[in-house]
Design a protein around this motif. Structure first.
Motif, short mmCIF file in Angstrom:
data_model
loop_
_atom_site.label_atom_id
_atom_site.label_comp_id
_atom_site.label_asym_id
_atom_site.label_seq_id
_atom_site.Cartn_x
_atom_site.Cartn_y
_atom_site.Cartn_z
N VAL A 106 -11.28 3.54 2.81
CA VAL A 106 -10.19 3.53 3.76
C VAL A 106 -8.86 3.61 3.00
O VAL A 106 -8.61 2.82 2.11
CB VAL A 106 -10.20 2.23 4.58
N SER A 127 0.69 -6.13 2.21
CA SER A 127 0.07 -4.81 2.04
C SER A 127 0.63 -3.77 3.01
O SER A 127 0.83 -2.62 2.65
CB SER A 127 -1.43 -4.90 2.30
N ASN A 128 0.84 -4.17 4.25
CA ASN A 128 1.24 -3.21 5.28
C ASN A 128 2.75 -2.98 5.36
O ASN A 128 3.21 -2.28 6.25
CB ASN A 128 0.75 -3.68 6.66
N THR A 172 6.42 -1.50 4.23
CA THR A 172 7.00 -0.39 3.48
C THR A 172 8.26 -0.89 2.79
O THR A 172 8.74 -2.01 3.05
CB THR A 172 7.39 0.77 4.42
N LYS A 232 -0.81 5.76 -4.52
CA LYS A 232 -2.05 6.22 -3.90
C LYS A 232 -3.25 5.28 -4.10
O LYS A 232 -4.04 5.07 -3.20
CB LYS A 232 -2.43 7.60 -4.42
N ALA A 233 -3.37 4.71 -5.31
CA ALA A 233 -4.51 3.82 -5.54
C ALA A 233 -4.32 2.52 -4.75
O ALA A 233 -5.26 1.93 -4.26
CB ALA A 233 -4.68 3.51 -7.03
N ALA A 249 -2.98 2.31 -1.92
CA ALA A 249 -3.25 2.61 -0.50
C ALA A 249 -4.69 2.30 -0.14
O ALA A 249 -5.04 2.19 1.03
CB ALA A 249 -2.93 4.07 -0.20
N LYS A 250 -5.55 2.13 -1.15
CA LYS A 250 -6.98 1.89 -0.92
C LYS A 250 -7.32 0.41 -1.08
O LYS A 250 -8.48 0.03 -1.07
CB LYS A 250 -7.81 2.68 -1.93
N ARG A 290 -7.59 -3.65 -0.47
CA ARG A 290 -7.78 -4.58 0.64
C ARG A 290 -6.72 -5.68 0.58
O ARG A 290 -6.07 -5.87 -0.43
CB ARG A 290 -9.16 -5.24 0.53
N ARG A 311 0.81 -1.22 0.00
CA ARG A 311 0.00 0.00 0.00
C ARG A 311 0.84 1.27 0.00
O ARG A 311 0.35 2.32 -0.38
CB ARG A 311 -0.91 0.01 1.23
N TYR A 350 1.71 5.01 5.90
CA TYR A 350 2.76 4.47 6.74
C TYR A 350 3.79 5.53 7.02
O TYR A 350 4.17 6.27 6.12
CB TYR A 350 3.43 3.29 6.02
#
Lengths: 300, 444
Positions: free
Chosen positions: B84, A186-187, A189, A140-141, A143-144, A146, A136, B88
């Motif tokens: 949502v 996803s989470n 970096t 930017k896209a 980041a949305k 799931r 994500r 980060y």
């Protein structure tokens, strides 16, 4: 601090392993997208952590644009073999020959053409789920997006109508022809990925590290000179000490000048970096919504 | 060399704080996140350039920090946040995952999505407007989801002349209804996200405020005890049985893989395998990095057990102390997330931990009035964004805990049959009775 404590990488790891196992538990014919890039290298290690001592319960899939860095494909094939994984490669070249993908007049980039190639592979093997290494923080896209990203029977993503994801309860139910894209990291970096590569001592393709390369300056970045990117008459070819930060196609991946020869060097470089990873990808710069549009059409 | 680079060579444990931001339209949520990223130097040059580019085109030269999070075309066009968005950033003390959740009344489901896994919620209040329906609603949802920490960010303080009296007035408005909600830790911070006061750097305009800045609070709030370490629970995700292993010692390997949803497990410990209800012993805790003597929530492990018991995906392995409930009759608070209302008598799929079962809704007990925070008895239906209490009957017994005890074994989602839409988030009431051994003995 109590001894029952996980640091940030352990947290991200257990979250990703949980998601991998949910895929194995909920889908009949999953596949794992493996390009040989750094994110999918982490995915492979997470799959090993999720499923060993068993074999990986899913084949590896790669869409080869024909414009890959040769170092990447060599690494991809070798790594899959070392793992005893089944690797399926489908090429854009083949898709064009079969009429599945149709280049626009003068279209050189294979970026758009990957989409029908991937969708055809999904159909050919009747995959109901593809695990990918999208993050994500990349765009930017994204980041949305799931963890479990539902795609309709055309492979399309509908950002306004996503399934809510609550706690760690993922809804993997599908009707005929629909499929799921699942993103266990996803989470994560860019920094987390490199820290994980370092902690797990994972091998990565050599082009991530500093090497000498002929480059030309184009669109504000250093592009590697090769058969697909010949220098133009007015361009100055320079031999630079560079590395790649993110790997796309050889025609759109910018090189960054860097002396980083180890994972530790790369981590230090990212910590000090002042531009994002995707700042060196021409494919994302074509418009503000470039990624959103590609994802809606079935891209990762 | 920077601090971050050093911390990777000397493994200083850095933990993760997950938080979400909520408020109504124009409360400045996206601006606040933009400000956190901007002032903590988490933004890169190309992101700032992109902001400046859109400022020149559409913003009359003014940088709009909201453009950092509003990623979809419709959002930029309409100036709203649809879904949502996750962001980060890191400081040397912590890594942060932000869920930016929109405040429109019709998008409550997104707030529940963003907040369900959060350690902390930030509720934004416009200092000029004070507490409005949305503030109450968002605070009530945070309380319902049992988010351990709450921050009330009183934003746009510059527009009320940095008035301490106004700040205290809003605080009093909150404190009027907070006792009706179960929130343990609440912090009020006066700020201006637009100008950056008290976000990362302390404001010169609030000499009367002695508390931390927002970032300061996020970096130091105590989250180590947010996981449940009482009562071992392992919902089985996947049975690990190697096919034709080359390693002879793996021929009879049969492991149960899953993420520990509560408590601690040790080798040699006795556990009960549900639904069989049979007691066995943990022979080995297998991990890719080698066997371990103990493991704890939320680690992912593979357990090898002493006895050959029928265990598959959806089974639950449980420690002998702090036993769960096991029944088909369930009572729960639900947040309804779909335009098609919940009606009593309708069948759904219910996903709880790793098990999906059919359920029928037998009764809607009440509906929460978010203005008064009172429960209104016996409504005809629950519509989208309604919160209420329901009774359900499941086709198979669930092994569960009350949500207040364990967020992972006390939560479920409802899935509509046919469309497969996720229609509700549910939080189970504590079981009326806990499981008991048959004839005082369940050893095989």
């Amino acid at each position: 601090m109590s001894s029952y404590h996980l640091d940030h990488l352990q947290h991200l790891e257990t979250e990703a392993i949980h998601i991998m196992r949910e895929v194995a538990g909920e889908f009949e014919r999953p596949a794992l997208l493996f390009s040989g890039g750094k994110d999918s290298i982490c995915l492979l290690r997470l799959a090993e952590k999720a499923f060993r001592p068993s074999d990986l319960p899913m084949p590896l899939l790669n869409v080869d644009t024909g414009h890959h860095f040769p170092e990447l494909n060599e690494f991809r094939d070798r790594r899959a073999q070392e793992l005893g994984g089944k690797l399926i490669v489908r090429t854009v070249e083949e898709a064009i020959a079969k009429g599945i993908a149709q280049p626009a007049p003068g279209e050189i980039s294979r970026n758009r053409l990957q989409i029908p190639t991937l969708l055809a592979a999904i159909e050919e093997f009747r995959f109901d789920c593809c695990i990918g290494g999208a993050r994500r923080d990349e765009e930017k896209a994204r980041a949305k997006e799931r963890f479990f990203s539902f795609r309709d029977s055309f492979g399309q993503w509908d950002p306004k109508n996503q399934r809510p994801e609550i706690w760690n309860l993922y809804n993997g139910r599908l009707n005929q022809g629909e499929n799921m894209r699942v993103f266990p990291i996803s989470n994560w970096t860019e920094m987390d990925v490199w820290e994980y590569i370092q902690r797990e001592q994972l091998e990565v393709p050599s082009i991530y590290f500093s090497h000498k390369r002929q480059c030309v300056r184009r669109g504000g970045q250093w592009l590697p000179v090769n058969a697909l990117v010949p220098p133009k008459a007015n361009e100055d070819v320079r031999e630079l000490v560079v590395r790649v930060r993110t790997i796309g196609d050889i025609i759109s991946t910018g090189c960054v000048e860097s002396p980083a020869t180890t994972t530790t060097d790369i981590i230090a470089e990212i910590a000090a970096a002042r531009v994002t990873e995707r700042g060196s990808r021409a494919d994302d710069k074509s418009s503000e919504a470039a990624m959103e549009d590609r994802k809606k059409a079935g891209y990762f | 060399m920077s601090l971050t680079a050093l911390s990777t060579t000397t493994p200083v444990p850095v933990d993760i704080l997950r938080f979400n931001t909520c408020g109504s339209v124009d409360d400045g949520k996206s601006t606040l996140i933009g400000r956190l990223l901007y002032d903590s130097k988490s933004l890169m040059e190309d992101q700032i350039e992109a902001l400046e580019r859109s400022a020149d085109i559409t913003g009359g030269g003014q940088i709009n920090l909201a453009n950092l999070t509003d990623g979809l075309r419709a959002e930029r066009e309409q100036g709203i946040t649809i879904d949502v968005a996750y962001r980060y950033f890191a400081t040397p003390r912590r890594k942060f995952i932000i869920a930016d959740t929109p405040g429109h009344v019709q998008y409550t489901r997104n707030m529940v999505t963003g907040a369900s896994s959060a350690n902390l919620s930030i509720v934004l209040v416009d200092a000029r407007l004070g507490v409005i329906e949305q503030s109450r609603r968002h605070t009530a949802i945070a309380a319902l989801l049992r988010i351990p920490h709450l921050v009330v960010a009183v934003n746009k303080m510059d527009l009320v002349g940095w008035s301490e009296a106004r700040f205290q007035e809003i605080r009093a408005q909150f404190e009027e209804f907070l006792p009706r909600l179960d929130i343990k830790d609440v912090k009020f911070i006066p700020m201006s996200a637009l100008n950056g006061d008290n976000v990362v750097d302390a404001s010169v305009h609030t000499p009367w405020y002695g508390g931390p800045t927002l970032l300061n609070h996020l970096e130091t709030v105590h989250i180590a005890s947010d996981w449940n370490l009482n009562g071992f629970r392992l919902p089985v995700q996947w049975v690990n049985r190697p096919n034709n292993p080359t390693d002879q010692t793996l021929h009879d390997f049969r492991g149960f893989s899953g993420q520990i949803a509560g408590g601690i497990v040790r080798t040699g410990q006795k556990i009960i395998a549900f639904p069989a209800g049979i007691v066995t012993t943990v022979k080995q805790i297998w991990t890719y990095d080698g066997p371990v003597q103990e493991a704890f929530c939320p680690q992912s492990v593979t357990l090898v057990l002493e006895h050959d018991i029928d265990i598959s995906r959806g089974s639950m392995l449980v420690g002998l102390d702090h036993l769960p409930g096991s029944t088909t009759e369930l009572q729960a608070e639900v947040c309804w997330m779909h335009a098609r209302a919940l009606q009593p008598g309708k069948k759904y799929f219910l996903k709880h931990t790793t098990q999906t079962v059919q359920v029928v809704v037998t009764e809607i007990v009440n509906k929460l009035n978010l203005d008064t925070l009172e429960a209104e008895p016996a409504p005809a239906e629950l519509g989208v964004n309604d919160i209420g209490e329901i009774r359900l009957r499941a086709a198979k017994p669930l092994v569960f805990d009350g949500y207040a005890i364990n967020r992972l074994t006390g939560s479920f989602i409802l899935i509509e049959q046919g469309t497969n839409a996720t229609v509700a988030a549910g939080m189970l009431r504590p079981p009326r009775e806990i499981v008991k051994p048959e004839n005082g003995d369940y050893v095989i």
